[in-house]
Design an enzyme around this catalytic site. Structure first.
Site, PDB file in Angstrom:
ATOM      1  N   GLU A 151     -35.349 -48.040  31.814  1.00 55.55           N
ATOM      2  CA  GLU A 151     -35.082 -46.995  32.414  1.00 55.55           C
ATOM      3  C   GLU A 151     -34.557 -45.701  31.086  1.00 55.55           C
ATOM      4  OE1 GLU A 151     -36.919 -45.746  35.121  1.00 55.55           O
ATOM      5  OE2 GLU A 151     -36.928 -47.487  36.182  1.00 55.55           O
ATOM      6  N   CYS A 161     -31.999 -38.035  33.687  1.00 60.06           N
ATOM      7  CA  CYS A 161     -33.378 -38.055  32.952  1.00 60.06           C
ATOM      8  C   CYS A 161     -34.458 -37.124  33.526  1.00 60.06           C
ATOM      9  CB  CYS A 161     -32.923 -39.642  33.304  1.00 60.06           C
ATOM     10  SG  CYS A 161     -34.002 -39.853  34.858  1.00 60.06           S
TER      11      CYS A 161
HETATM   12  P1  NAP Z   1     -26.981 -44.857  25.998  1.00 61.88           P
HETATM   13  O1  NAP Z   1     -26.377 -43.779  25.149  1.00 61.88           O
HETATM   14  O2  NAP Z   1     -28.009 -45.468  25.622  1.00 61.88           O
HETATM   15  O3  NAP Z   1     -25.827 -45.428  26.850  1.00 61.88           O
HETATM   16  C1  NAP Z   1     -25.968 -46.354  28.232  1.00 61.88           C
HETATM   17  C2  NAP Z   1     -25.945 -47.854  27.772  1.00 61.88           C
HETATM   18  O4  NAP Z   1     -26.104 -49.117  26.814  1.00 61.88           O
HETATM   19  C3  NAP Z   1     -24.073 -47.340  27.978  1.00 61.88           C
HETATM   20  O5  NAP Z   1     -23.883 -48.318  28.910  1.00 61.88           O
HETATM   21  C4  NAP Z   1     -23.877 -47.859  26.701  1.00 61.88           C
HETATM   22  O6  NAP Z   1     -23.128 -48.327  25.942  1.00 61.88           O
HETATM   23  C5  NAP Z   1     -25.360 -49.081  26.377  1.00 61.88           C
HETATM   24  N1  NAP Z   1     -25.485 -49.092  24.787  1.00 61.88           N
HETATM   25  C6  NAP Z   1     -25.273 -47.903  23.638  1.00 61.88           C
HETATM   26  N2  NAP Z   1     -26.546 -48.383  22.473  1.00 61.88           N
HETATM   27  C7  NAP Z   1     -26.432 -50.014  23.278  1.00 61.88           C
HETATM   28  C8  NAP Z   1     -26.904 -51.147  22.054  1.00 61.88           C
HETATM   29  N3  NAP Z   1     -27.861 -51.171  20.918  1.00 61.88           N
HETATM   30  N4  NAP Z   1     -27.040 -52.383  22.527  1.00 61.88           N
HETATM   31  C9  NAP Z   1     -26.271 -52.311  23.913  1.00 61.88           C
HETATM   32  N5  NAP Z   1     -25.898 -51.714  25.221  1.00 61.88           N
HETATM   33  C10 NAP Z   1     -25.823 -50.397  24.282  1.00 61.88           C
HETATM   34  O7  NAP Z   1     -27.274 -43.817  27.159  1.00 61.88           O
HETATM   35  P2  NAP Z   1     -26.519 -42.113  28.217  1.00 61.88           P
HETATM   36  O8  NAP Z   1     -25.846 -41.434  26.773  1.00 61.88           O
HETATM   37  O9  NAP Z   1     -24.733 -43.035  28.111  1.00 61.88           O
HETATM   38  O10 NAP Z   1     -27.253 -41.397  28.776  1.00 61.88           O
HETATM   39  C11 NAP Z   1     -28.053 -40.641  28.649  1.00 61.88           C
HETATM   40  C12 NAP Z   1     -29.263 -41.176  28.610  1.00 61.88           C
HETATM   41  O11 NAP Z   1     -29.946 -42.344  29.591  1.00 61.88           O
HETATM   42  C13 NAP Z   1     -30.591 -40.503  28.557  1.00 61.88           C
HETATM   43  O12 NAP Z   1     -31.281 -40.219  27.105  1.00 61.88           O
HETATM   44  C14 NAP Z   1     -31.359 -40.181  29.949  1.00 61.88           C
HETATM   45  O13 NAP Z   1     -32.401 -40.039  30.180  1.00 61.88           O
HETATM   46  C15 NAP Z   1     -31.180 -41.521  30.052  1.00 61.88           C
HETATM   47  N6  NAP Z   1     -30.472 -42.205  31.224  1.00 61.88           N
HETATM   48  C16 NAP Z   1     -32.507 -42.283  32.337  1.00 61.88           C
HETATM   49  C17 NAP Z   1     -32.581 -42.593  33.327  1.00 61.88           C
HETATM   50  C18 NAP Z   1     -33.368 -43.331  34.380  1.00 61.88           C
HETATM   51  O14 NAP Z   1     -33.795 -43.457  35.117  1.00 61.88           O
HETATM   52  N7  NAP Z   1     -34.831 -43.153  33.071  1.00 61.88           N
HETATM   53  C19 NAP Z   1     -30.979 -42.653  34.828  1.00 61.88           C
HETATM   54  C20 NAP Z   1     -30.143 -41.495  33.613  1.00 61.88           C
HETATM   55  C21 NAP Z   1     -30.332 -41.695  32.175  1.00 61.88           C
HETATM   56  P3  NAP Z   1     -21.770 -47.198  25.279  1.00 61.88           P
HETATM   57  O15 NAP Z   1     -21.456 -46.526  26.772  1.00 61.88           O
HETATM   58  O16 NAP Z   1     -20.086 -49.000  25.418  1.00 61.88           O
HETATM   59  O17 NAP Z   1     -22.098 -46.754  24.271  1.00 61.88           O
END
Ligand code: NAP
Length: 461
Positions: free
Chosen positions: A227, A261
């Site tokens: 997602e 999102c």
């Molecule tokens: P993010 O940086 O991708 O982090 C999300 C999760 O992934 C965190 O637990 C992060 O850990 C982990 N992570 C990051 N890089 C990783 C990697 N290379 N390998 C494994 N795990 C990794 O995203 P965010 O900034 O927290 O959230 C914002 C994004 O989420 C936006 O793009 C938003 O649109 C999307 N989102 C989507 C939905 C949906 O349902 N479609 C809902 C909510 C949010 P760390 O925190 O330790 O880096």
């Protein structure tokens, strides 16, 4: 590196945790695997009892839980309360509906044939901070009701929420190991996912994180659900109720201080009503009360991290340099917290990188269109495909939007929202798979085909 909980309204460190050691991770994996072996045999009625208890704890302790959310990631307290209560709704939905969803499906063949739904095992959930309870509950409620067990790698800025959810699940009566928080850094996820005891992975987060997880899960041949981001269109046609459309547009952009999102991010408005929409929308954005998220009067709190403010500031500058008009806002706000002004950009040119990016904060892009075709063309001109909101009272236009918008959900004359009863998820770079409803639960079930030959039926005893 320590996993730190920092209050985004003040910049003050609240708590700090050491990431789990490799040995501690191995212990948790062993406990999860052992829990699955026993938990999958726990009768459904007992799981439902625990799930209802979990809902009632959330309902009784809403204020305390909401305060932790607000302190860790900055959303206004009233929004955090709603988030906690929504989690209770999901728990009750799955407690009430899992028996129906897991019912074996008879299939007419020349034999006795049916499909049964078996849990897969230990599911790893990698989750974001923006809805630190809701994102986790929409994974854990269906997973636990279906007989799977969960391991949560939460975003590193919300460790207190992660630990609190683990403790709530235990207090609700679920067995030890059925749901554990792993306080680990993103770089440690690779080794967790490679462990053979992990059956599947779900990630909600950014595109880069999604790519990393999907690539690894693909190589390991493990089921994954992604997602990811969105840049949802909000289309307003001449027959729309303009007052309601404008009021909803402001809410849809600023939900969760813009960090959602499914927040509407691109407002595509028909030429004949564009000027009226623009002036009212800008006034609505400017009327928002920004401030201390603990106060009930606050509409918009601080953004979760300083990095989000820096990213938005850079995106606005790039868009303006490419020729976009800045109608209001555009600046970070002075002081200790991560505050950014509600911002409206008009006519962001297609050549600007920002045109194709997600704006994860209180920044809107407005576009003027001269026809329905142009509205649909711009709406679909994005790498993302999460959801769309379209405003029109014309049945023919409604049908065109429903069939031609490329995304996982179309809402007509309404704001996009998640609901435990409805499938949620995207296409294109917004990811794949679904959460919520029966579809979300089945992502982590084995649809096992059973055929019993009618030539050699079982002997009756
Ligand atoms: P993010 O940086 O991708 O982090 C999300 C999760 O992934 C965190 O637990 C992060 O850990 C982990 N992570 C990051 N890089 C990783 C990697 N290379 N390998 C494994 N795990 C990794 O995203 P965010 O900034 O927290 O959230 C914002 C994004 O989420 C936006 O793009 C938003 O649109 C999307 N989102 C989507 C939905 C949906 O349902 N479609 C809902 C909510 C949010 P760390 O925190 O330790 O880096």
């Amino acid at each position: 590196m320590a996993i730190e909980s920092i209050n985004p309204a003040t910049g003050k460190l609240l708590r700090s945790f050491d990431p789990l050691s490799e040995q501690a991770i191995r212990d948790k994996l062993a406990l999860a695997a052992q829990a699955f072996a026993e938990y999958a045999r726990v009768p459904l009625e007992h799981r439902a009892l625990c799930m209802r208890k979990l809902a009632s704890i959330l309902e009784h302790e809403t204020d305390d839980l909401a305060a932790v959310i607000t302190l860790e990631m900055g959303k206004p307290l009233h929004a955090a309360r709603q988030e906690v209560l929504k989690c209770a709704t999901a728990c009750r939905y799955y407690a009430d509906n899992t028996a129906r969803i897991l019912m074996p499906e008879p299939i007419p063949t020349e034999n006795h044939s049916y499909v049964r739904w078996d849990p897969l095992g230990v599911i790893l959930a990698v989750m974001p901070w923006n809805f630190p309870f809701w994102q986790v509950f929409r994974f854990l409620a269906p997973a636990l009701m279906a007989g799977n067990v969960g391991l949560l790698k939460h975003a590193s800025n919300v460790p207190q929420c992660a630990l609190m959810i683990e403790s709530l699940v235990r207090r609700a009566g679920f067995p030890r190991g059925a749901f554990q928080a792993l306080l680990v850094e993103a770089r440690q996820v690779e080794s967790v996912l490679s462990d053979p005891r992990i059956a599947a992975v779900t990630l909600t987060g950014s595109e880069p994180a999604g790519r990393a997880i999907a690539a690894q899960a693909g190589w390991l041949i493990k089921k994954s659900v992604l997602e990811l981001g969105g840049s949802d269109p909000f289309i307003v046609m001449p027959s729309a109720d303009l007052d309601l459309a404008v009021e909803t547009a402001v809410r849809a952009r600023l939900v969760n201080s813009g960090q959602s999102c499914i927040a509407a991010k691109r407002f595509i408005v028909a030429d004949s009503i564009y000027d009226a929409f623009e002036s009212r929308f800008v006034a609505g954005m400017e009327a928002m009360r920004i401030g201390d998220p603990m106060k009930d009067s606050t509409d918009i709190g601080p953004l979760a991290t300083p990095q989000i403010v820096a990213d938005l500031e850079a995106q606005v500058k790039i868009a303006v340099a490419a020729g976009a008009r800045l109608l209001t806002g555009g600046e970070r706000m002075m002081g200790d917290g991560n505050y950014f002004e509600p911002t409206v950009l008009a006519g962001v040119p297609r050549k600007s990188a920002v045109y194709r990016e997600e704006l994860f904060g209180p920044v809107a892009m407005l576009f003027r269109v001269r026809s329905l075709e142009e509205a649909i063309e711009i709406a679909n001109d994005t790498p993302f495909g999460l959801a769309a909101s379209a405003w029109t009272r014309d049945p023919a236009e409604q049908q065109r939007f429903v069939s031609e918008l490329q995304c996982g959900a179309v809402f007509l004359n309404a704001m996009v929202a998640s609901d435990p009863r409805l499938p949620f998820g995207g296409i294109k770079h917004s990811g794949y798979g679904r959460e919520l409803s029966a579809a979300g639960m089945r992502e982590f079930l084995n649809a096992k085909t059973v055929v019993i030959s009618s030539a050699n039926p079982a002997r009756e005893s």
